[in-house]
Design an enzyme around this catalytic site. Sequence first.
Site, mmCIF file in Angstrom:
data_model
loop_
_atom_site.group_PDB
_atom_site.id
_atom_site.type_symbol
_atom_site.label_atom_id
_atom_site.label_comp_id
_atom_site.label_asym_id
_atom_site.label_seq_id
_atom_site.Cartn_x
_atom_site.Cartn_y
_atom_site.Cartn_z
ATOM 1 N N GLY A 46 -1.691 3.610 -5.973
ATOM 2 C CA GLY A 46 -0.203 3.692 -6.446
ATOM 3 C C GLY A 46 0.475 2.120 -6.864
ATOM 4 O O GLY A 46 0.051 1.263 -6.110
ATOM 5 N N GLN A 87 6.672 -4.481 -7.612
ATOM 6 C CA GLN A 87 5.448 -4.969 -7.411
ATOM 7 C C GLN A 87 4.835 -5.917 -8.695
ATOM 8 O O GLN A 87 3.988 -6.828 -8.350
ATOM 9 C CB GLN A 87 4.319 -4.006 -6.916
ATOM 10 N N CYS A 132 -0.844 -1.776 1.355
ATOM 11 C CA CYS A 132 0.104 -2.002 0.178
ATOM 12 C C CYS A 132 -0.713 -3.121 -0.717
ATOM 13 O O CYS A 132 -0.998 -4.105 -0.012
ATOM 14 C CB CYS A 132 1.335 -2.234 0.469
ATOM 15 N N LEU A 133 -0.523 -2.958 -2.024
ATOM 16 C CA LEU A 133 -1.032 -3.883 -2.914
ATOM 17 C C LEU A 133 -0.293 -5.193 -2.837
ATOM 18 O O LEU A 133 -0.966 -6.569 -3.071
ATOM 19 C CB LEU A 133 -1.136 -3.387 -4.219
ATOM 20 N N HIS A 135 5.613 6.386 -0.396
ATOM 21 C CA HIS A 135 5.681 4.897 -0.391
ATOM 22 C C HIS A 135 6.010 4.078 -1.719
ATOM 23 O O HIS A 135 6.611 3.212 -1.533
ATOM 24 C CB HIS A 135 3.922 4.819 -0.135
ATOM 25 N N GLU A 136 5.705 4.841 -2.713
ATOM 26 C CA GLU A 136 6.091 4.249 -4.243
ATOM 27 C C GLU A 136 7.616 4.521 -4.414
ATOM 28 O O GLU A 136 8.175 3.391 -5.134
ATOM 29 C CB GLU A 136 5.370 4.884 -5.179
ATOM 30 N N HIS A 196 9.175 1.927 -2.512
ATOM 31 C CA HIS A 196 9.317 0.699 -3.099
ATOM 32 C C HIS A 196 10.257 0.340 -4.384
ATOM 33 O O HIS A 196 10.735 -0.883 -4.446
ATOM 34 C CB HIS A 196 7.882 0.409 -3.972
HETATM 35 NI NI NI Z 1 2.843 -0.622 -1.806
#
Ligand code: NI
Length: 185
Positions: free
Chosen positions: A46, A51, A88-89, A130-131, A134
């Site tokens: 995701g 991000q 998380c990225l 989660h997304e 964000h």
């Molecule tokens: Ni994340």
Amino acid sequence: MTLLDIWVLDAPILRQDTTLVSGVTDSHRRLIDDMFETMYAARGIGLAATQVGRLERICVVDVDKARYALVNPEIVTSDGEQTGEEGCLSIPEIYGDVTRAQRVMVRALDRDGKPFEIDATDLLARCLQHEIDHLHGRLFIDYLSLVKRQAAMKKWRKLRGKDKSLTRTIEPRDAAEHHDRDEEL
Ligand code: NI
């Protein structure tokens, strides 16, 4: 398509709220394509616009071949509870257990601006929550207990060392690695 840089934990944009998209344009579709490419290259499941340094309310997910671009996503209903490990990225190599709804109904627009709904459970439901978090400036570490969050931050500082950069550059993914486990969102 272009691989985008991913902003990491200390970047203020990760704490910003996003803006509703009033009409899906070619420029949004390009962003969506670039976000998918970046997510796959970074081995994520995701990725949200903040991000990659953008404030449009857009995210992409790909969980067990369920692949969605979501514009203006919102959780309509949620049920039950699940606890599982998240990463998380934007906070690479940091993981923590997060309790979320087991099932969510999400409403969004697709890449053509057409409304649709997803009835999601388990990992897809977790990923969507989660997304969408964000897109409102929330990160999974916000859900950790104070002690666990402090431990995660300590590990993050240690991993970072003297590196103060606010972005990470994503390298093209080697096709041979394609079957590795994807675990960051
Ligand atoms: Ni994340």
